[in-house]
Design a protein around this motif. Structure first.
Motif, mmCIF file in Angstrom:
data_model
loop_
_atom_site.group_PDB
_atom_site.id
_atom_site.type_symbol
_atom_site.label_atom_id
_atom_site.label_comp_id
_atom_site.label_asym_id
_atom_site.label_seq_id
_atom_site.Cartn_x
_atom_site.Cartn_y
_atom_site.Cartn_z
ATOM 1 N N ALA A 89 5.815 -10.019 1.699
ATOM 2 C CA ALA A 89 6.437 -11.301 1.390
ATOM 3 C C ALA A 89 5.396 -12.399 1.232
ATOM 4 N N ALA A 90 4.239 -12.219 1.854
ATOM 5 C CA ALA A 90 3.159 -13.209 1.755
ATOM 6 C C ALA A 90 2.274 -12.967 0.537
ATOM 7 N N GLY A 91 2.604 -11.942 -0.259
ATOM 8 C CA GLY A 91 1.856 -11.677 -1.482
ATOM 9 C C GLY A 91 0.619 -10.813 -1.303
ATOM 10 N N LYS A 92 0.512 -10.120 -0.159
ATOM 11 C CA LYS A 92 -0.642 -9.251 0.078
ATOM 12 C C LYS A 92 -0.324 -7.823 -0.351
ATOM 13 N N PRO A 93 -1.296 -7.097 -0.922
ATOM 14 C CA PRO A 93 -1.056 -5.715 -1.353
ATOM 15 C C PRO A 93 -0.608 -4.841 -0.182
ATOM 16 N N ASP A 94 0.376 -3.990 -0.451
ATOM 17 C CA ASP A 94 0.898 -3.083 0.571
ATOM 18 C C ASP A 94 1.236 -1.756 -0.114
ATOM 19 N N PHE A 95 0.188 -1.116 -0.619
ATOM 20 C CA PHE A 95 0.378 0.058 -1.471
ATOM 21 C C PHE A 95 0.588 1.350 -0.690
ATOM 22 N N THR A 96 0.362 1.354 0.619
ATOM 23 C CA THR A 96 0.321 2.628 1.348
ATOM 24 C C THR A 96 1.424 2.777 2.385
ATOM 25 N N SER A 97 2.464 1.972 2.325
ATOM 26 C CA SER A 97 3.584 2.155 3.251
ATOM 27 C C SER A 97 4.245 3.506 2.968
ATOM 28 N N ASP A 98 4.934 4.029 3.955
ATOM 29 C CA ASP A 98 5.549 5.359 3.813
ATOM 30 C C ASP A 98 6.487 5.428 2.615
ATOM 31 N N ASN A 99 7.284 4.386 2.407
ATOM 32 C CA ASN A 99 8.261 4.422 1.318
ATOM 33 C C ASN A 99 7.607 4.294 -0.051
ATOM 34 N N VAL A 100 6.527 3.510 -0.171
ATOM 35 C CA VAL A 100 5.801 3.434 -1.439
ATOM 36 C C VAL A 100 5.171 4.785 -1.752
ATOM 37 N N VAL A 101 4.555 5.391 -0.762
ATOM 38 C CA VAL A 101 3.938 6.710 -0.961
ATOM 39 C C VAL A 101 4.993 7.727 -1.392
ATOM 40 N N ALA A 102 6.151 7.712 -0.722
ATOM 41 C CA ALA A 102 7.226 8.645 -1.076
ATOM 42 C C ALA A 102 7.720 8.405 -2.502
ATOM 43 N N SER A 143 -0.474 13.204 1.638
ATOM 44 C CA SER A 143 -1.822 12.726 1.962
ATOM 45 C C SER A 143 -2.617 12.380 0.709
ATOM 46 N N SER A 144 -2.504 13.218 -0.330
ATOM 47 C CA SER A 144 -3.281 12.940 -1.546
ATOM 48 C C SER A 144 -2.750 11.712 -2.273
ATOM 49 N N VAL A 145 -1.431 11.518 -2.238
ATOM 50 C CA VAL A 145 -0.854 10.318 -2.860
ATOM 51 C C VAL A 145 -1.285 9.073 -2.090
ATOM 52 N N LYS A 146 -1.250 9.155 -0.768
ATOM 53 C CA LYS A 146 -1.652 7.998 0.041
ATOM 54 C C LYS A 146 -3.116 7.662 -0.188
ATOM 55 N N ALA A 147 -3.956 8.682 -0.306
ATOM 56 C CA ALA A 147 -5.379 8.438 -0.549
ATOM 57 C C ALA A 147 -5.600 7.749 -1.886
ATOM 58 N N ALA A 148 -4.863 8.164 -2.906
ATOM 59 C CA ALA A 148 -4.990 7.532 -4.219
ATOM 60 C C ALA A 148 -4.563 6.075 -4.165
ATOM 61 N N LEU A 149 -3.502 5.799 -3.412
ATOM 62 C CA LEU A 149 -3.017 4.425 -3.304
ATOM 63 C C LEU A 149 -3.936 3.572 -2.426
ATOM 64 N N GLU A 150 -4.565 4.181 -1.426
ATOM 65 C CA GLU A 150 -5.555 3.449 -0.621
ATOM 66 C C GLU A 150 -6.736 3.031 -1.491
ATOM 67 N N LYS A 151 -7.176 3.942 -2.348
ATOM 68 C CA LYS A 151 -8.264 3.621 -3.276
ATOM 69 C C LYS A 151 -7.858 2.475 -4.192
ATOM 70 N N ALA A 152 -6.631 2.499 -4.688
ATOM 71 C CA ALA A 152 -6.147 1.432 -5.557
ATOM 72 C C ALA A 152 -6.113 0.092 -4.822
ATOM 73 N N GLN A 153 -5.671 0.124 -3.574
ATOM 74 C CA GLN A 153 -5.588 -1.118 -2.813
ATOM 75 C C GLN A 153 -6.977 -1.702 -2.544
ATOM 76 N N GLN A 154 -7.954 -0.832 -2.356
ATOM 77 C CA GLN A 154 -9.327 -1.307 -2.138
ATOM 78 C C GLN A 154 -9.902 -2.008 -3.360
ATOM 79 N N GLN A 155 -9.331 -1.744 -4.533
ATOM 80 C CA GLN A 155 -9.812 -2.372 -5.751
ATOM 81 C C GLN A 155 -9.226 -3.758 -5.972
ATOM 82 N N MET A 156 -8.279 -4.164 -5.142
ATOM 83 C CA MET A 156 -7.665 -5.478 -5.297
ATOM 84 C C MET A 156 -8.603 -6.556 -4.774
ATOM 85 N N PRO A 157 -8.529 -7.752 -5.346
ATOM 86 C CA PRO A 157 -9.411 -8.855 -4.919
ATOM 87 C C PRO A 157 -9.215 -9.164 -3.430
ATOM 88 N N ALA A 158 -10.305 -9.426 -2.758
ATOM 89 C CA ALA A 158 -10.252 -9.768 -1.346
ATOM 90 C C ALA A 158 -9.611 -11.146 -1.168
#
Length: 438
Positions: free
Chosen positions: A225-238, A422-437
């Motif tokens: 809700a604050a506009g921060k990336p949240d790519f690796t929650s259980d439901n997003v991964v699913a 696990s592989s999907v979560k890892a891919a999404l973690e990598k994507a989240q790391q690419q977002m601007p700090a």
């Protein structure tokens, strides 16, 4: 967003992280300059089957505008693969058009550059008022709490297109309403020798649109809700896993589609190579490829289970095109008149009919012509079950990062590598790391 745009990459992160307080477009391209107040430059997105098709649609309307106002419009139709980077370059160089089309999902990102004219109450009043536009379209014009960065021009939504003859041959009497039904139908179709569902695994834009819908069906979002990336929650991964599993586990998307890019899945469907297609406002595109409207049906995108059922009833992202004005144009009056013309009731009917899209202007959308057949499905989806992509400043980077992650997962699936939580979560973690700090 757009009918067929490919991923815009690279320069997005660099440009949007740069302070662009004095950016814009206008005079440097020979557009609305002070010594040529009767000329505007217009970058249109490629909405038709080709750039030539767009010119045939737009040039007669631009001639009409010139006759009415005395203002000549210099048109350039820009391919989707180039459009975002062209716009970003213009925001930093000051060398851009007076008026331009933007994919509506980019609205908040481009708004953050400060390059686009804000559509406050005063500016909206010049084109007939904000209340002329439907709420779903206005929801994709910029960040909440800020004046819109653009005005809705064309509205689109995703739908499921299905080949009637292939369905009949497989003994299927109606389109699938849930993903479980789609997989079951797909297996029946494939048993008859035809591929079930087309996809464009190498097209990050298409990928991100689909996984966004899956995520919302799972009650999840890619941002807090604050506009921060949240790519690796259980439901997003699913949700992402469920989409990729249509190829990896369910086998209803051909593995060759992992390499498909812009428009290839539409071409396969038009040629009868696949029985189903998930696409946004595809009628004009299919017609241009020789597919008759009576050979296919259209239904809402499947959901997790029937209503009321479990899961959230979301069938599409709010797709579409917005019309923006560069803030430093030297011909603001002419640019505003052009926006008013393009969003007039009459032009909305002409343009949206040509592109098989839905007018975002209430009076035009109410025309009975947009309430039958495919248009009714699209209009109902936009009105009741479509949600705008995140209207955050980092939206463009999100599309590139997550869309590419899904592309890589499709490539893994096509190569026979296991797609696991696990592989999907890892891919999404990598994507989240690419977002601007932050």
């Amino acid at each position: 967003m757009h009918r067929t745009r490919a991923a815009a990459a690279g320069a997005v992160t660099v440009c949007l992280l740069t302070a662009v307080t004095a950016c814009g477009g206008g005079s440097s391209t020979g557009g609305g300059s002070n010594d040529s107040p009767k000329t505007l430059t217009y970058w249109a997105s490629n909405q038709g089957a080709s750039i030539e098709v767009d010119k045939k649609v737009l040039e007669p309307e631009l001639d009409t505008f010139e006759k009415q106002t005395g203002i000549k419009v210099k048109l350039e139709v820009v391919p989707w693969s180039d459009l975002l980077n062209r716009i970003l370059t213009a925001t930093t160089s000051g060398q851009g058009p007076d008026v331009l089309n933007i994919g509506n999902t980019w609205s908040a990102s481009l708004q953050a550059t400060g390059a686009l004219l804000p559509w406050d109450a005063k500016n909206f009043a010049k084109i007939g008022g904000k209340d002329r536009f439907v709420d779903s379209a206005l929801g994709s014009t910029g960040a909440q709490g800020q004046d819109p960065a653009a005005v809705p021009l064309y509205s689109m939504s995703y739908a499921l297109y299905y080949n009637k003859e292939i369905f009949a041959d497989a003994g299927i009497s109606k389109p699938p309403a849930t993903w479980t039904e789609l997989v079951a139908d797909g297996k029946k179709i494939q048993a008859k020798g035809t591929s079930a569902l087309g996809a464009e695994g190498a097209n990050p834009s298409e990928n991100v649109h689909h996984v966004f819908v899956f995520a919302r069906q799972h009650g999840a979002d890619f941002f807090t809700a604050a506009g921060k990336p949240d790519f690796t929650s259980d439901n997003v991964v699913a949700a992402v896993k469920q989409y990729v599993d249509l190829m990896a586990k369910d086998k209803v998307i051909p593995t060759g589609n992992a390499e498909y890019a812009q428009n290839q899945s539409v071409s396969d469907f038009a040629k009868g190579k696949t029985a189903m297609l998930l696409w946004q406002s595809a009628a004009a595109n299919l017609k241009s490829q020789g597919m008759s409207e009576d050979t296919y049906g259209i239904a809402p995108v499947p959901v997790q289970s029937g209503a009321p059922g479990t899961g959230t009833h979301v069938n599409s992202m709010v797709a579409g095109i917005n019309l923006a004005v560069f803030k430093n144009t030297d011909n603001l009056d002419g640019a505003t008149k052009f926006v008013k013309f393009m969003t007039s009731d009459a032009e909305q009917k002409i343009l949206n009919t040509a592109y098989s899209s839905i007018p975002p202007v209430k009076a035009a959308q109410a025309d009975p012509a947009f309430s039958t057949g495919a248009d009714k499905v699209l209009k109902d989806t936009l009105a009741t079950s479509a949600i705008a992509l995140p209207q955050v400043a980092d939206e463009s980077q999100f599309e590139t990062a997550v869309g590419t992650a899904v592309k890589d997962l499709f490539a893994d699936a096509a190569a026979g590598r296991a797609i696991t939580t696990s592989s999907v979560k890892a891919a999404l973690e990598k994507a989240q790391q690419q977002m601007p700090a932050k």
